[in-house]
Enzyme design. Structure first.
Site, PDB file in Angstrom:
ATOM      1  N   LYS A   1      14.079   7.577   1.869  1.00 37.50           N
ATOM      2  CA  LYS A   1      13.170   6.807   2.918  1.00 37.50           C
ATOM      3  C   LYS A   1      14.500   5.889   3.667  1.00 37.50           C
ATOM      4  O   LYS A   1      14.717   5.771   4.528  1.00 37.50           O
ATOM      5  CB  LYS A   1      13.062   5.519   1.828  1.00 37.50           C
ATOM      6  CG  LYS A   1      11.562   6.216   0.958  1.00 37.50           C
ATOM      7  CD  LYS A   1      10.689   6.833   1.786  1.00 37.50           C
ATOM      8  CE  LYS A   1       9.603   7.410   1.831  1.00 37.50           C
ATOM      9  NZ  LYS A   1       8.890   6.181   1.356  1.00 37.50           N
TER      10      LYS A   1
ATOM     11  N   GLU B   1      -0.374  -4.919   6.373  1.00 36.42           N
ATOM     12  CA  GLU B   1       0.831  -4.951   5.606  1.00 36.42           C
ATOM     13  C   GLU B   1       1.844  -5.774   6.404  1.00 36.42           C
ATOM     14  O   GLU B   1       2.096  -6.688   6.064  1.00 36.42           O
ATOM     15  CB  GLU B   1       1.544  -3.536   5.664  1.00 36.42           C
ATOM     16  CG  GLU B   1       1.083  -2.870   4.625  1.00 36.42           C
ATOM     17  CD  GLU B   1       1.255  -1.199   4.676  1.00 36.42           C
ATOM     18  OE1 GLU B   1       1.779  -1.209   3.414  1.00 36.42           O
ATOM     19  OE2 GLU B   1       1.955  -0.935   5.644  1.00 36.42           O
TER      20      GLU B   1
ATOM     21  N   GLY C   1       3.564   2.352   7.652  1.00 34.08           N
ATOM     22  CA  GLY C   1       2.408   2.604   8.198  1.00 34.08           C
ATOM     23  C   GLY C   1       1.899   4.198   8.099  1.00 34.08           C
ATOM     24  O   GLY C   1       1.211   4.268   8.215  1.00 34.08           O
ATOM     25  N   GLY C   2       2.829   4.797   7.658  1.00 39.50           N
ATOM     26  CA  GLY C   2       2.191   6.178   6.956  1.00 39.50           C
ATOM     27  C   GLY C   2       1.016   6.558   6.381  1.00 39.50           C
ATOM     28  O   GLY C   2       0.577   7.405   5.891  1.00 39.50           O
ATOM     29  N   GLY C   3       0.893   5.296   5.713  1.00 38.31           N
ATOM     30  CA  GLY C   3      -0.117   4.991   4.483  1.00 38.31           C
ATOM     31  C   GLY C   3      -1.775   4.738   5.513  1.00 38.31           C
ATOM     32  O   GLY C   3      -2.833   3.902   4.933  1.00 38.31           O
TER      33      GLY C   3
ATOM     34  N   THR D   1       0.899  -0.786  -0.615  1.00 40.69           N
ATOM     35  CA  THR D   1       0.472   0.190   0.383  1.00 40.69           C
ATOM     36  C   THR D   1       1.119   0.842   0.450  1.00 40.69           C
ATOM     37  O   THR D   1       2.576   0.942   0.916  1.00 40.69           O
ATOM     38  CB  THR D   1      -0.812   0.161   1.717  1.00 40.69           C
ATOM     39  OG1 THR D   1      -1.918  -1.248   1.024  1.00 40.69           O
ATOM     40  CG2 THR D   1      -1.611   1.337   1.152  1.00 40.69           C
TER      41      THR D   1
ATOM     42  N   ALA E   1       7.796   1.894   2.235  1.00 37.05           N
ATOM     43  CA  ALA E   1       7.923   2.147   3.417  1.00 37.05           C
ATOM     44  C   ALA E   1       8.432   3.692   3.235  1.00 37.05           C
ATOM     45  O   ALA E   1       8.567   3.858   2.630  1.00 37.05           O
ATOM     46  CB  ALA E   1       9.465   1.314   4.198  1.00 37.05           C
ATOM     47  N   ASP E   2       8.519   4.019   4.595  1.00 40.07           N
ATOM     48  CA  ASP E   2       8.912   5.493   5.056  1.00 40.07           C
ATOM     49  C   ASP E   2       9.952   5.484   5.198  1.00 40.07           C
ATOM     50  O   ASP E   2      10.421   6.567   5.527  1.00 40.07           O
ATOM     51  CB  ASP E   2       7.559   5.469   6.114  1.00 40.07           C
ATOM     52  CG  ASP E   2       5.725   5.851   5.826  1.00 40.07           C
ATOM     53  OD1 ASP E   2       5.885   6.290   4.837  1.00 40.07           O
ATOM     54  OD2 ASP E   2       5.223   4.619   6.562  1.00 40.07           O
TER      55      ASP E   2
ATOM     56  N   SER F   1       2.273   5.160  -2.181  1.00 42.57           N
ATOM     57  CA  SER F   1       2.096   5.208  -3.432  1.00 42.57           C
ATOM     58  C   SER F   1       3.028   4.357  -4.143  1.00 42.57           C
ATOM     59  O   SER F   1       3.086   3.959  -5.420  1.00 42.57           O
ATOM     60  CB  SER F   1       3.046   6.634  -3.919  1.00 42.57           C
ATOM     61  OG  SER F   1       3.594   7.182  -3.038  1.00 42.57           O
TER      62      SER F   1
HETATM   63  C1  5RP Z   1       1.471   2.607   4.156  1.00 44.38           C
HETATM   64  C2  5RP Z   1       2.743   2.440   3.916  1.00 44.38           C
HETATM   65  C3  5RP Z   1       3.530   2.511   2.947  1.00 44.38           C
HETATM   66  O1  5RP Z   1       4.178   2.282   1.901  1.00 44.38           O
HETATM   67  C4  5RP Z   1       4.447   3.804   3.271  1.00 44.38           C
HETATM   68  O2  5RP Z   1       3.905   4.859   3.474  1.00 44.38           O
HETATM   69  C5  5RP Z   1       5.297   4.512   1.778  1.00 44.38           C
HETATM   70  O3  5RP Z   1       4.287   5.312   0.794  1.00 44.38           O
HETATM   71  P1  5RP Z   1       4.936   5.524   0.015  1.00 44.38           P
HETATM   72  O4  5RP Z   1       5.787   4.786  -1.286  1.00 44.38           O
HETATM   73  O5  5RP Z   1       3.184   6.228  -0.622  1.00 44.38           O
HETATM   74  O6  5RP Z   1       5.705   7.147   0.159  1.00 44.38           O
HETATM   75  O7  5RP Z   1       3.793   2.122   4.861  1.00 44.38           O
HETATM   76  O8  5RP Z   1       0.351   1.842   5.545  1.00 44.38           O
END
Ligand code: 5RP
Length: 225
Positions: free
Chosen positions: A123, A105, A97-99, A28, A85-86, A30
């Site tokens: 990241k 997950e 978990g940013g998303g 999950t 990942a964040d 972008s």
């Molecule tokens: C969602 C997540 C995402 O993988 C994480 O936030 C990275 O997001 P992005 O690819 O939009 O930078 O852990 O729960």
């Protein structure tokens, strides 16, 4: 934007890990969404896979692209999961978990042989913790858990939607975003959070990622655990 190009490049590089016949965990966020779109193209060109999405929005995206889906009820062994990942540290420990999807997950990652993380170069960090650590809590225990995490040294805020209402996860829980600053011992913190009643899951992924693909400009850097 450079970041978007890097996200897409990392997602493209992850396709090498997906083989015909695989059950594939669909992350999950972008970067994971780039992967799902690229996998959709592969499926259109004849690749046979079954996806297990880690969120309602990844499921909707995969469905819209015609990717066949399955569930953990039908299949408990996932060959490869591609997720974002964040933050990623040198030991390939992650903040996710940013998303807001880290609960599903982490469950999908735990059933996966090869967890491939795709990310732009921003990241990669020497120490986890600049990104607020997401902690999913049952609503009943939210204030109690927030108090206990504050006692561990974090500044804690309930994640909100744009309209000021609490963000609600796919599993109907709330998220506490916990600002620890640099996390001195991620393994210990992960254990402390897991042992806290009311915590459903937290965003520290320890010893889970097998491979991390960072895109830095047009270059892909591959790290393995
Ligand atoms: C969602 C997540 C995402 O993988 C994480 O936030 C990275 O997001 P992005 O690819 O939009 O930078 O852990 O729960």
């Amino acid at each position: 934007m450079a970041n978007d190009q890097e996200k897409e490049a990392a997602a493209r590089a992850s396709l090498q890990f997906v083989k015909d016949g695989h059950v594939v965990g669909l992350g999950t966020g972008s970067t994971a969404a780039y992967f799902i779109r690229l996998l959709g193209e592969k499926v259109k060109n004849g690749m046979r896979v079954r996806g297990i999405p880690t969120s309602d929005r990844s499921r909707e995206l995969a469905e819209s692209l015609g990717i066949p889906l399955t569930t953990l009820d039908e299949c408990q062994e996932i060959a490869v999961t591609v997720d974002g990942a964040d933050e990623v540290d040198p030991q390939l420990r992650l903040i996710k978990g940013g998303g807001g999807a880290m609960l599903r997950e982490k469950i999908v990652a735990s059933a996966t042989k090869q967890l491939v993380i795709v990310a732009d170069a921003t990241k990669q960090v020497p120490v986890l913790g600049k990104f607020p650590l997401p902690v999913e809590v049952i609503q009943f225990a939210q204030a109690l858990v927030a108090k206990r995490i504050t006692a561990l040294g974090a500044k804690v805020s309930v994640r909100l939607n744009g309209d000021g209402t609490p963000y609600v996860t796919d599993e109907r829980n709330h998220i506490l975003d916990c600002r620890f600053g640099q996390i001195a011992d991620a393994d210990v913190l992960a254990r402390q959070l897991s042992e806290m009643p009311g915590v459903v899951e937290h965003g520290l992924f320890i010893r889970m990622a097998s491979v991390v693909l960072f895109a830095r400009g047009s270059e892909i850097v591959e790290l393995r655990r």
